[in-house]
Design a protein around this motif. Structure first.
Motif, PDB file in Angstrom:
ATOM      1  N   PRO A   1       0.767  -1.223  -0.040  1.00  0.00           N
ATOM      2  CA  PRO A   1       0.034   0.035   0.121  1.00  0.00           C
ATOM      3  C   PRO A   1       0.879   1.352   0.040  1.00  0.00           C
ATOM      4  O   PRO A   1       1.883   1.360   0.582  1.00  0.00           O
ATOM      5  N   VAL A   2       0.244   2.299  -0.364  1.00  0.00           N
ATOM      6  CA  VAL A   2       1.003   3.635  -0.800  1.00  0.00           C
ATOM      7  C   VAL A   2       0.511   4.460   0.380  1.00  0.00           C
ATOM      8  O   VAL A   2      -0.474   4.614   0.766  1.00  0.00           O
ATOM      9  N   GLN A   3       1.565   4.950   1.246  1.00  0.00           N
ATOM     10  CA  GLN A   3       1.376   6.025   2.339  1.00  0.00           C
ATOM     11  C   GLN A   3       1.917   7.448   1.834  1.00  0.00           C
ATOM     12  O   GLN A   3       2.813   7.391   0.818  1.00  0.00           O
ATOM     13  N   SER A   4       1.339   8.444   2.481  1.00  0.00           N
ATOM     14  CA  SER A   4       1.763   9.797   2.000  1.00  0.00           C
ATOM     15  C   SER A   4       2.001  10.625   3.068  1.00  0.00           C
ATOM     16  O   SER A   4       1.681  10.394   4.527  1.00  0.00           O
ATOM     17  N   PHE A   5       2.895  11.789   3.067  1.00  0.00           N
ATOM     18  CA  PHE A   5       3.343  12.628   4.166  1.00  0.00           C
ATOM     19  C   PHE A   5       3.316  14.024   3.546  1.00  0.00           C
ATOM     20  O   PHE A   5       3.630  14.255   2.453  1.00  0.00           O
ATOM     21  N   TRP A   6       2.902  15.050   4.338  1.00  0.00           N
ATOM     22  CA  TRP A   6       3.243  16.398   3.911  1.00  0.00           C
ATOM     23  C   TRP A   6       4.540  16.936   3.882  1.00  0.00           C
ATOM     24  O   TRP A   6       5.272  16.486   4.895  1.00  0.00           O
ATOM     25  N   VAL A   7       5.149  17.498   2.890  1.00  0.00           N
ATOM     26  CA  VAL A   7       6.555  18.354   2.775  1.00  0.00           C
ATOM     27  C   VAL A   7       6.424  19.460   2.907  1.00  0.00           C
ATOM     28  O   VAL A   7       7.309  20.226   3.608  1.00  0.00           O
ATOM     29  N   ALA A   8       5.654  20.399   2.236  1.00  0.00           N
ATOM     30  CA  ALA A   8       5.981  21.795   2.313  1.00  0.00           C
ATOM     31  C   ALA A   8       4.619  22.324   1.391  1.00  0.00           C
ATOM     32  O   ALA A   8       3.602  21.640   0.883  1.00  0.00           O
ATOM     33  N   GLY A   9       4.389  23.747   1.541  1.00  0.00           N
ATOM     34  CA  GLY A   9       3.389  24.231   1.084  1.00  0.00           C
ATOM     35  C   GLY A   9       2.168  24.333   1.976  1.00  0.00           C
ATOM     36  O   GLY A   9       2.079  24.054   3.154  1.00  0.00           O
ATOM     37  N   PHE A  10       0.659  24.325   1.486  1.00  0.00           N
ATOM     38  CA  PHE A  10      -0.472  24.451   2.139  1.00  0.00           C
ATOM     39  C   PHE A  10      -0.670  22.937   2.714  1.00  0.00           C
ATOM     40  O   PHE A  10      -0.388  22.199   2.303  1.00  0.00           O
TER      41      PHE A  10
ATOM     42  N   SER B   1      -3.769  21.429   5.298  1.00  0.00           N
ATOM     43  CA  SER B   1      -4.999  21.590   6.088  1.00  0.00           C
ATOM     44  C   SER B   1      -4.804  21.210   7.549  1.00  0.00           C
ATOM     45  O   SER B   1      -5.783  21.466   8.245  1.00  0.00           O
ATOM     46  N   THR B   2      -3.757  20.725   8.051  1.00  0.00           N
ATOM     47  CA  THR B   2      -3.500  20.478   9.249  1.00  0.00           C
ATOM     48  C   THR B   2      -2.445  21.592  10.027  1.00  0.00           C
ATOM     49  O   THR B   2      -1.366  21.635   9.282  1.00  0.00           O
ATOM     50  N   PRO B   3      -2.977  22.255  11.019  1.00  0.00           N
ATOM     51  CA  PRO B   3      -1.980  23.227  11.509  1.00  0.00           C
ATOM     52  C   PRO B   3      -0.928  22.501  12.044  1.00  0.00           C
ATOM     53  O   PRO B   3      -0.968  21.639  12.636  1.00  0.00           O
ATOM     54  N   ASN B   4       0.436  23.103  11.759  1.00  0.00           N
ATOM     55  CA  ASN B   4       1.635  22.533  12.391  1.00  0.00           C
ATOM     56  C   ASN B   4       1.754  21.287  12.002  1.00  0.00           C
ATOM     57  O   ASN B   4       1.818  20.333  12.988  1.00  0.00           O
ATOM     58  N   PRO B   5       1.833  20.752  10.928  1.00  0.00           N
ATOM     59  CA  PRO B   5       2.151  19.277  10.231  1.00  0.00           C
ATOM     60  C   PRO B   5       3.302  18.821  10.818  1.00  0.00           C
ATOM     61  O   PRO B   5       4.359  19.740  11.000  1.00  0.00           O
ATOM     62  N   PRO B   6       3.371  17.615  11.074  1.00  0.00           N
ATOM     63  CA  PRO B   6       4.682  17.000  11.726  1.00  0.00           C
ATOM     64  C   PRO B   6       5.880  17.116  10.536  1.00  0.00           C
ATOM     65  O   PRO B   6       5.279  17.275   9.383  1.00  0.00           O
ATOM     66  N   ALA B   7       7.001  16.931  10.924  1.00  0.00           N
ATOM     67  CA  ALA B   7       8.020  17.173   9.949  1.00  0.00           C
ATOM     68  C   ALA B   7       8.134  15.879   9.112  1.00  0.00           C
ATOM     69  O   ALA B   7       7.556  14.841   9.564  1.00  0.00           O
ATOM     70  N   PRO B   8       8.355  16.062   7.807  1.00  0.00           N
ATOM     71  CA  PRO B   8       8.282  14.594   7.059  1.00  0.00           C
ATOM     72  C   PRO B   8       9.219  13.746   7.542  1.00  0.00           C
ATOM     73  O   PRO B   8      10.295  13.735   7.922  1.00  0.00           O
ATOM     74  N   ALA B   9       8.707  12.335   7.749  1.00  0.00           N
ATOM     75  CA  ALA B   9       9.362  11.204   8.158  1.00  0.00           C
ATOM     76  C   ALA B   9       8.509   9.929   7.695  1.00  0.00           C
ATOM     77  O   ALA B   9       7.614  10.110   7.353  1.00  0.00           O
TER      78      ALA B   9
END
Length: 133
Positions: A77-86, A88-96
């Motif tokens: 399965p493919v998983q995803s994580f926020w890296v930069a830009g907009f 929708s989650t305030p203060n997203p976790p650092a990419p890991a």
């Protein structure tokens, strides 16, 4: 006492990172250590200059674009994580990426914007591949 136990457990886990350098750094991609250690969490260091297509801001200050990282172990399965830009989650976790599976780790990135643009960072059409042992 509980705080000491949590800190000790976190310190005993091996550390790892995956770095995606900018064009001015030669587009280098590398993992430290190599192979990546099973059971660790790999910090992802992605230089946003690698993927500059599909940028644009709203009201001159709010990003109208999002850079997302994706990963997959052994074709699963493919998983995803926020890296930069907009986000929708305030203060997203650092990419890991949690290295919870041994074998081949595939990583790639997508930049999208609110106007429908889509751009990719992969290894010349293939995903960036790493070994987890």
């Amino acid at each position: 006492m509980a705080l000491l136990l949590v800190a000790t457990a976190a310190a005993s886990q091996p550390s790892a990172s995956i770095t995606f350098q900018s064009p001015s750094q030669g587009w280098n991609v590398f993992a430290t250590p190599h192979p990546l250690p099973f059971g660790a969490t790999a910090a992802v260091h992605f230089n946003v200059d690698r993927l500059t297509q599909c940028r644009g801001n709203l009201n001159a200050s709010t990003p109208g674009w999002t850079l997302t990282g994706y990963y997959q172990f052994n074709g699963g399965p493919v998983q995803s994580f926020w890296v930069a830009g907009f986000s929708s989650t305030p203060n997203p976790p650092a990419p890991a990426i949690p290295l919870h599976t041994r074998g081949t780790l595939a990583v790639w990135f997508e930049n999208t914007n609110r106007w429908g643009c889509q751009a990719w960072d992969s290894n010349f059409g293939s995903n960036h591949l790493f070994t987890v042992q």
